[in-house]
Motif scaffolding. Structure first.
Motif, PDB file in Angstrom:
ATOM      1  N   LEU A  92     170.076  -9.050  41.684  1.00 52.71           N
ATOM      2  CA  LEU A  92     169.289  -9.569  40.568  1.00 52.71           C
ATOM      3  C   LEU A  92     168.922  -8.505  39.534  1.00 52.71           C
ATOM      4  CD1 LEU A  92     166.802 -11.930  42.487  1.00 52.71           C
ATOM      5  CD2 LEU A  92     169.145 -12.396  41.719  1.00 52.71           C
ATOM      6  N   LEU A  93     169.471  -7.316  39.661  1.00 53.33           N
ATOM      7  CA  LEU A  93     169.095  -6.252  38.733  1.00 53.33           C
ATOM      8  C   LEU A  93     169.714  -6.429  37.354  1.00 53.33           C
ATOM      9  CD1 LEU A  93     168.907  -3.046  40.929  1.00 53.33           C
ATOM     10  CD2 LEU A  93     167.183  -4.792  40.453  1.00 53.33           C
ATOM     11  N   THR A  94     170.571  -7.431  37.171  1.00 54.19           N
ATOM     12  CA  THR A  94     171.040  -7.757  35.822  1.00 54.19           C
ATOM     13  C   THR A  94     169.904  -8.304  34.967  1.00 54.19           C
ATOM     14  OG1 THR A  94     171.729  -9.909  36.660  1.00 54.19           O
ATOM     15  CG2 THR A  94     173.429  -8.209  36.476  1.00 54.19           C
ATOM     16  N   ALA A  95     168.774  -8.626  35.592  1.00 57.18           N
ATOM     17  CA  ALA A  95     167.601  -9.031  34.808  1.00 57.18           C
ATOM     18  C   ALA A  95     167.080  -7.884  33.958  1.00 57.18           C
ATOM     19  CB  ALA A  95     166.494  -9.521  35.740  1.00 57.18           C
ATOM     20  N   LEU A  96     167.301  -6.651  34.390  1.00 56.59           N
ATOM     21  CA  LEU A  96     166.665  -5.504  33.736  1.00 56.59           C
ATOM     22  C   LEU A  96     167.074  -5.331  32.275  1.00 56.59           C
ATOM     23  CD1 LEU A  96     166.806  -2.923  36.665  1.00 56.59           C
ATOM     24  CD2 LEU A  96     164.883  -4.369  35.982  1.00 56.59           C
ATOM     25  N   PRO A  97     168.367  -5.392  31.924  1.00 53.52           N
ATOM     26  CA  PRO A  97     168.704  -5.285  30.498  1.00 53.52           C
ATOM     27  C   PRO A  97     168.089  -6.402  29.654  1.00 53.52           C
ATOM     28  CG  PRO A  97     170.643  -4.858  31.847  1.00 53.52           C
ATOM     29  CD  PRO A  97     169.587  -5.380  32.770  1.00 53.52           C
ATOM     30  N   LEU A  98     167.974  -7.596  30.218  1.00 51.66           N
ATOM     31  CA  LEU A  98     167.331  -8.692  29.493  1.00 51.66           C
ATOM     32  C   LEU A  98     165.849  -8.392  29.275  1.00 51.66           C
ATOM     33  CD1 LEU A  98     168.918 -11.794  31.286  1.00 51.66           C
ATOM     34  CD2 LEU A  98     169.632 -10.710  29.143  1.00 51.66           C
ATOM     35  N   ILE A  99     165.202  -7.840  30.303  1.00 50.30           N
ATOM     36  CA  ILE A  99     163.782  -7.507  30.182  1.00 50.30           C
ATOM     37  C   ILE A  99     163.583  -6.366  29.187  1.00 50.30           C
ATOM     38  CG2 ILE A  99     161.751  -6.649  31.410  1.00 50.30           C
ATOM     39  CD1 ILE A  99     162.910  -8.017  33.937  1.00 50.30           C
ATOM     40  N   ALA A 100     164.443  -5.349  29.245  1.00 47.99           N
ATOM     41  CA  ALA A 100     164.330  -4.232  28.305  1.00 47.99           C
ATOM     42  C   ALA A 100     164.486  -4.726  26.869  1.00 47.99           C
ATOM     43  CB  ALA A 100     165.390  -3.172  28.621  1.00 47.99           C
ATOM     44  N   HIS A 101     165.412  -5.646  26.658  1.00 44.10           N
ATOM     45  CA  HIS A 101     165.584  -6.233  25.326  1.00 44.10           C
ATOM     46  C   HIS A 101     164.335  -7.001  24.920  1.00 44.10           C
ATOM     47  CE1 HIS A 101     167.535  -8.340  21.970  1.00 44.10           C
ATOM     48  NE2 HIS A 101     167.007  -9.450  22.466  1.00 44.10           N
ATOM     49  N   PHE A 102     163.835  -7.827  25.809  1.00 38.22           N
ATOM     50  CA  PHE A 102     162.663  -8.643  25.516  1.00 38.22           C
ATOM     51  C   PHE A 102     161.451  -7.779  25.179  1.00 38.22           C
ATOM     52  CE2 PHE A 102     158.770 -10.752  27.010  1.00 38.22           C
ATOM     53  CZ  PHE A 102     158.800 -11.893  26.236  1.00 38.22           C
ATOM     54  N   GLU A 103     161.239  -6.709  25.935  1.00 40.61           N
ATOM     55  CA  GLU A 103     160.061  -5.864  25.743  1.00 40.61           C
ATOM     56  C   GLU A 103     160.061  -5.148  24.397  1.00 40.61           C
ATOM     57  OE1 GLU A 103     157.447  -5.723  27.424  1.00 40.61           O
ATOM     58  OE2 GLU A 103     157.842  -6.237  29.518  1.00 40.61           O
ATOM     59  N   TRP A 154     159.125   3.021  31.785  1.00 43.32           N
ATOM     60  CA  TRP A 154     160.009   3.632  30.796  1.00 43.32           C
ATOM     61  C   TRP A 154     159.990   2.919  29.446  1.00 43.32           C
ATOM     62  CZ3 TRP A 154     161.140   8.339  31.679  1.00 43.32           C
ATOM     63  CH2 TRP A 154     161.356   8.801  32.981  1.00 43.32           C
ATOM     64  N   CYS A 155     159.257   1.794  29.349  1.00 45.31           N
ATOM     65  CA  CYS A 155     159.151   1.098  28.064  1.00 45.31           C
ATOM     66  C   CYS A 155     158.310   1.899  27.069  1.00 45.31           C
ATOM     67  CB  CYS A 155     158.535  -0.287  28.253  1.00 45.31           C
ATOM     68  SG  CYS A 155     159.665  -1.537  28.908  1.00 45.31           S
ATOM     69  N   ALA A 156     158.527   1.623  25.796  1.00 46.16           N
ATOM     70  CA  ALA A 156     157.805   2.341  24.747  1.00 46.16           C
ATOM     71  C   ALA A 156     156.307   2.108  24.817  1.00 46.16           C
ATOM     72  CB  ALA A 156     158.339   1.907  23.384  1.00 46.16           C
ATOM     73  N   LYS A 157     155.874   0.957  25.301  1.00 47.00           N
ATOM     74  CA  LYS A 157     154.451   0.652  25.337  1.00 47.00           C
ATOM     75  C   LYS A 157     153.722   1.433  26.415  1.00 47.00           C
ATOM     76  CE  LYS A 157     155.029  -3.438  28.301  1.00 47.00           C
ATOM     77  NZ  LYS A 157     154.851  -4.914  28.395  1.00 47.00           N
ATOM     78  N   ALA A 210     164.174   3.020  28.161  1.00 51.57           N
ATOM     79  CA  ALA A 210     164.100   1.768  28.917  1.00 51.57           C
ATOM     80  C   ALA A 210     165.467   1.101  29.019  1.00 51.57           C
ATOM     81  CB  ALA A 210     163.096   0.825  28.260  1.00 51.57           C
ATOM     82  N   VAL A 211     166.177   1.032  27.904  1.00 53.13           N
ATOM     83  CA  VAL A 211     167.497   0.385  27.911  1.00 53.13           C
ATOM     84  C   VAL A 211     168.473   1.176  28.773  1.00 53.13           C
ATOM     85  CG1 VAL A 211     169.492  -0.229  26.480  1.00 53.13           C
ATOM     86  CG2 VAL A 211     167.170  -0.763  25.689  1.00 53.13           C
ATOM     87  N   GLU A 212     168.431   2.498  28.677  1.00 56.75           N
ATOM     88  CA  GLU A 212     169.323   3.322  29.499  1.00 56.75           C
ATOM     89  C   GLU A 212     169.036   3.125  30.981  1.00 56.75           C
ATOM     90  OE1 GLU A 212     168.861   7.308  28.125  1.00 56.75           O
ATOM     91  OE2 GLU A 212     170.149   7.026  26.347  1.00 56.75           O
ATOM     92  N   PHE A 213     167.765   3.106  31.334  1.00 54.14           N
ATOM     93  CA  PHE A 213     167.392   2.886  32.731  1.00 54.14           C
ATOM     94  C   PHE A 213     167.885   1.524  33.205  1.00 54.14           C
ATOM     95  CE2 PHE A 213     164.475   0.926  35.775  1.00 54.14           C
ATOM     96  CZ  PHE A 213     164.482   1.846  36.804  1.00 54.14           C
ATOM     97  N   ALA A 214     167.665   0.498  32.398  1.00 52.13           N
ATOM     98  CA  ALA A 214     168.043  -0.867  32.781  1.00 52.13           C
ATOM     99  C   ALA A 214     169.552  -1.008  32.920  1.00 52.13           C
ATOM    100  CB  ALA A 214     167.510  -1.853  31.740  1.00 52.13           C
TER     101      ALA A 214
END
Length: 366
Positions: free
Chosen positions: A254-265, A227-230, A238-242
């Motif tokens: 551990l799924l709280t990692a997802l918003p951090l990853i979406a931000h990072f990406e 779901w990332c732009a790349k 991506a952010v909505e999914f996360a």
């Protein structure tokens, strides 16, 4: 008079020695290199028992359980039985099954004689089929290579798409042999990225997977990449999914990692302002609670800790960042380090900066 000169000469010797010593100290300080800040930080890290870049493992995010490492060593030596036994022992722990299947598949993508022997000895073994499916996906991505599209040849793309198409058949076979297991569907997400599944087809795949394992970490990580732009989505998707996945997940998943990853990406800024918004601070706090509640042996917990170490540092919460760095030191194959050409060097650079900041704060506070 001679006696007086003799006495003065004796008295002058200590003075001369002292002057020579001062000159030696001065010259030593003048010509000796002064440790720079990076060197001082690295020395401070070493004093805490933290490892230099050359001793960081760049293949893993954390040490493997002993029984996993032993089985993988046997597999590399051509003996498939220990690997099969580990999968049998894992049973229906889907996160661990996915993680260990991936490790076996990486080996099979390089050399699969042992997997062929397993398949011959146990026809239609669902575990062997799962490894075969995942290894075919890995093989496809190896054929493509890691360069951007403009630097990838037509032959590479043709081989990539052809092998991913073959992987779909292997995935379907593995799923049919063990209908409860989400692991084959996790492998198919990486096929979805490569073949460009339409969003509607990805939604169907996701429904199949989450009906079996609603909070599966690797599945969510892979889907977030889709779901990332790349790849096949956008920053908004991506952010909505996360955010949706993190909100619906129980503590310890551990799924709280997802918003951090979406931000990072999607973060292309060159300052830390975007990392210090109230929203990002709240995301990091949620991830800290998630990590504290997780099973300490969860195979993906170190990946969250690597992210926490990074973002706690960016938020100037260096004491908390250092706690996370200490827990993951020695292994660096995780975000954000693995996106760099020198992941170990980048990891140690940020870690040592944290160590120095904590030391300075401690000194300032007396």
């Amino acid at each position: 008079m001679t006696v007086l000169f003799w006495i003065l000469g004796i008295l002058a010797v200590p003075t001369a020695i002292f002057v020579l010593w001062l000159a030696w100290v001065f010259l030593k300080e003048l010509f000796s290199p002064t440790p720079d800040d990076d060197t001082k930080a690295a020395q401070a890290a070493a004093e805490l028992g933290l490892l230099p870049a050359e001793r960081q493992n760049t293949e893993l995010a954390a040490p493997l359980p002993k029984e996993w490492a032993t089985a993988l060593a046997a597999v590399r030596g051509g003996d498939w039985v220990p690997g099969a036994e580990v999968l049998t022992a894992i049973g229906r722990d889907w996160d661990r099954r996915s993680a260990f299947t991936a490790l076996l598949a990486e080996i099979a993508a390089e050399e699969d004689t042992w997997l062929l022997a397993w398949e011959a000895a146990r026809r239609d073994d669902p575990d062997a089929a799962g490894v075969r499916a995942r290894s075919t996906v890995y093989l496809a991505w190896e054929i493509r290579g890691g360069k951007r599209a403009q630097y990838t040849t037509r032959e590479q793309f043709d081989g990539f798409h052809r092998t991913l198409t073959a992987a779909r058949e292997e995935i379907a076979k593995a799923a049919a042999l063990n209908p409860d297991d989400p692991t084959p569907f996790v492998a198919e997400i990486w096929v979805a990225l490569g073949l460009g599944y339409p969003n509607a087809e990805m939604d169907k795949l996701w429904a199949e997977l989450t009906s079996r394992a609603p909070h599966h970490y690797e599945a969510h990580y892979a889907a977030l990449q889709y779901w990332c732009a790349k790849w096949r989505g956008s920053q908004r998707l991506a952010v909505e999914f996360a955010e949706r996945a993190a909100a619906d997940a129980p503590l310890g998943s551990l799924l709280t990692a997802l918003p951090l990853i979406a931000h990072f990406e999607h973060d292309e800024s060159d300052t830390t302002a975007a990392d210090n918004t109230p929203e990002m601070v709240a995301r990091v706090d949620a991830a800290l609670r998630d990590a504290a509640a997780a099973d300490p042996s969860h195979p993906r917990l170190p990946e969250l800790r690597h992210l926490l170490a990074f973002y706690l540092h960016l938020q100037d919460r260096n004491e908390a960042a250092l706690e996370q760095f200490k827990l993951v030191d020695g292994h660096v194959n995780a975000l954000p380090w693995r996106y760099r050409n020198d992941p170990a060097g980048y990891f140690c650079q940020v870690r040592d900066t944290v160590v120095q900041a904590v030391a300075e704060a401690t000194a300032a506070n007396g």
